[in-house]
Design a protein around this motif. Sequence first.
Motif, PDB file in Angstrom:
ATOM      1  N   ARG A   1      18.733   8.138  39.501  1.00 28.49           N
ATOM      2  CA  ARG A   1      18.589   8.236  40.416  1.00 28.49           C
ATOM      3  C   ARG A   1      17.691  10.275  39.917  1.00 28.49           C
ATOM      4  O   ARG A   1      16.917  10.610  40.470  1.00 28.49           O
ATOM      5  CB  ARG A   1      18.528   8.350  41.682  1.00 28.49           C
ATOM      6  CG  ARG A   1      17.484   9.228  42.615  1.00 28.49           C
ATOM      7  CD  ARG A   1      17.419   8.114  44.524  1.00 28.49           C
ATOM      8  NE  ARG A   1      16.435   9.011  44.802  1.00 28.49           N
ATOM      9  CZ  ARG A   1      15.968   8.689  46.242  1.00 28.49           C
ATOM     10  NH1 ARG A   1      16.942   8.493  46.692  1.00 28.49           N
ATOM     11  NH2 ARG A   1      14.574   9.268  46.798  1.00 28.49           N
ATOM     12  N   LEU A   2      19.144  10.799  40.423  1.00 28.70           N
ATOM     13  CA  LEU A   2      18.856  12.151  39.871  1.00 28.70           C
ATOM     14  C   LEU A   2      18.571  12.888  38.752  1.00 28.70           C
ATOM     15  O   LEU A   2      18.006  13.503  38.156  1.00 28.70           O
ATOM     16  CB  LEU A   2      20.749  12.478  40.104  1.00 28.70           C
ATOM     17  CG  LEU A   2      20.385  14.361  40.566  1.00 28.70           C
ATOM     18  CD1 LEU A   2      19.891  15.053  40.531  1.00 28.70           C
ATOM     19  CD2 LEU A   2      22.256  14.896  39.869  1.00 28.70           C
ATOM     20  N   LYS A   3      19.519  11.529  37.543  1.00 28.88           N
ATOM     21  CA  LYS A   3      18.515  11.854  35.994  1.00 28.88           C
ATOM     22  C   LYS A   3      17.072  11.669  36.501  1.00 28.88           C
ATOM     23  O   LYS A   3      16.267  12.108  35.084  1.00 28.88           O
ATOM     24  CB  LYS A   3      19.222  10.959  34.947  1.00 28.88           C
ATOM     25  CG  LYS A   3      19.149  10.884  34.183  1.00 28.88           C
ATOM     26  CD  LYS A   3      20.046  10.254  33.037  1.00 28.88           C
ATOM     27  CE  LYS A   3      21.341  11.025  32.052  1.00 28.88           C
ATOM     28  NZ  LYS A   3      21.670  10.392  31.057  1.00 28.88           N
ATOM     29  N   ASN A   4      16.553  10.813  36.642  1.00 29.41           N
ATOM     30  CA  ASN A   4      15.558   9.996  36.959  1.00 29.41           C
ATOM     31  C   ASN A   4      14.416  11.628  37.366  1.00 29.41           C
ATOM     32  O   ASN A   4      13.073  11.771  36.776  1.00 29.41           O
ATOM     33  CB  ASN A   4      15.061   9.090  37.507  1.00 29.41           C
ATOM     34  CG  ASN A   4      15.314   7.848  36.660  1.00 29.41           C
ATOM     35  OD1 ASN A   4      15.532   7.664  35.288  1.00 29.41           O
ATOM     36  ND2 ASN A   4      15.790   6.406  37.578  1.00 29.41           N
ATOM     37  N   GLU A   5      14.875  11.778  38.573  1.00 28.00           N
ATOM     38  CA  GLU A   5      13.964  13.252  39.062  1.00 28.00           C
ATOM     39  C   GLU A   5      13.718  14.061  38.688  1.00 28.00           C
ATOM     40  O   GLU A   5      13.009  14.855  38.195  1.00 28.00           O
ATOM     41  CB  GLU A   5      14.679  13.403  40.455  1.00 28.00           C
ATOM     42  CG  GLU A   5      14.719  12.316  41.858  1.00 28.00           C
ATOM     43  CD  GLU A   5      12.847  12.356  42.110  1.00 28.00           C
ATOM     44  OE1 GLU A   5      12.149  12.928  41.481  1.00 28.00           O
ATOM     45  OE2 GLU A   5      12.980  10.671  42.447  1.00 28.00           O
TER      46      GLU A   5
END
Length: 669
Positions: free
Chosen positions: A389-393
């Motif tokens: 999720r962090l990478k996507n954000e």
Amino acid sequence: MELEAIPGVGAKTADALRELDDPAGTVESGDVAAIARAPGVNEARAARIARGAIRRRHGDDGRVLATDRAREVYREAIDLLRERTVTDYAAKRLETFYPSSSASRIEEAQSFVEAAIERDPVPAVREALAGVEPLVDPPTVRVRDRCLATADAETLARAESSVPELSVETVENARDVSELARSYATVIVLDEEFAGLDVEGDVHVRPNALDEPAETVPERLLSFFAANRERLEAAAAVHEAAATAGDPVSDGDPAADPDRLRDALARLDDDGTVVGDEELTRLTAAVDDLDAAVSTAESVADDRLREAIRERDVTIEGTDFLSLVEQGARVDSLLDRELADEYDEAMARAREHLADALRLAPEEAELADRVFGGDPSFPVDHDETAVSRLKNELTAARDRRAARLKAELASDLGELREPVEDLVRDALELDVELAIARFAADFDCVLPEVVGPESSDSGFRIEGGRSPLLDVDFADAEPVDYAVSGATLLSGVNSGGKTSTLDLVALVVVLAQMGMPVPAASARVERFEEIHYYAKSQGTLDAGAFEATLRDFGDLVEGADGRLVLVDELESITEPGASAKIIAGILEALDGQNATAVFVSHLAREIRDAADFDVAVDGIEAEGLVDGELRVNRSPRKGHLARSTPELIVEKLAGDRDTDFYGDLLEKF
């Protein structure tokens, strides 16, 4: 303008030219570089197309160069000009100049040349030109973080054609758009009926997006500037060098301000990405380094726990131990009970390292906290879902910022798109002008007077002409004065310069009808419809070749008005007695027409006797023999039959020897 009407342009080439933004205007402009942007059209082909367009514009359907030797002289003239260019473009562009019988074309070319020869080809400008090349269209860039969306089939087809860089998706409702927003960083909806759409993600409803490519797909413009960076910087340097030299490329300021152009290019990387923005750099690095930073953060936490375990004794009461075992507790649970504070500290250090290593913003750090927020374990483990999720954000934030920066830079560069075309074209055209200026300076050229066939002063007149085609340094070439109107025989001694004089005449006439300067102190040239130059034959011809040659001259004298005929020692094709009669017959046929002819011959006396009219004879006179070498006045003497080399030698011997033999022999000449 019908492209197929241009000489040399067939259906296939016309289709390629139609791929240009303004096919007719581009071809009419004669801009070789712009024409060469058409698919499959190289610069050599573009030069021929431009030349064909010029011919059509001036109604110039004739072919002035009528013989192989005439065409050779033209190629030699073009080569002299091309040798003085710096860029390949200028070398090709010079080939759009050709010998023309059209008064308007010659005047047009002379107007260009007249300005060109005033140029000062200083070394600094020529050095700067070395890096200039025509602009290129880079390959289509595929953009995968953005898409277009539409519910209309016609709009879909138009989008796929006009914006090939982006995927074009079909949608029917808001749910379809929402699905796309989860797959793409940005979705651009082309249908106005979706206005007011409220879905999660970066979604824009822009019905006019296809009409604003710089905003919709800024990568197109950025890749163009990135691919042409060196060409643009070189062109800017040319303009600056020329201005410093006091001979600016154009009367006004450069089409594009060099400083503004360089500032914009400094924000662009060679791959078309934006550089120089700290936030974009941070986000890009965060995405690239995320996995490595998570792994390092785990190591930081593991090291802290190992240190804590080594530094203290862990004591568990027997009943507590039995209770934990009965509950199926793992060793990690036992450690959690005894080292709870140390474990929390290790997690805090892992989160801190991750946030610091990636230079995360506060809202991003909150997502990072979840990466190390699960059940205690040793070695420490991360939450893969939280990392994803962090990478996507971070990726979405990076792509949104990159898109915004690209749009901003494309907006700035968009204002320079057309000006830089002019900037580069002006620099390339300067090379053409400088080549002509150098040619004129190197060979002491002057712009000739070109008169129409109706002029009372027909033929040609050359004063102080020197041929750069000689096998001697140009500075050592002796100046020649020569004028002819009508049909003339040119006589003279062997090696006296008769062939060189014909070459000079041909070169001056060819250059004059190209609109170019000529190597003379002054010159006046009739605008000839055709130039027929016949070089000296190599040996006596057999019967078949002799007949073919006579057929050529039979065709030549039919309707010879407006023609220039240069013939070098035609007598070599057969025995002298017959040659004299043949040449006399050709001269008789030309005499009754408005043609200009120079026949070089050693049989001038015999030809004059065989002709039924008073043949004009000019002579290149040898002044005598000095130390066995001929001393020659290279300018033909009007109305004079020049003495032959044997006659000069006999005359010299008659003066040197006290005997009647040489005197009697001399009387026979």
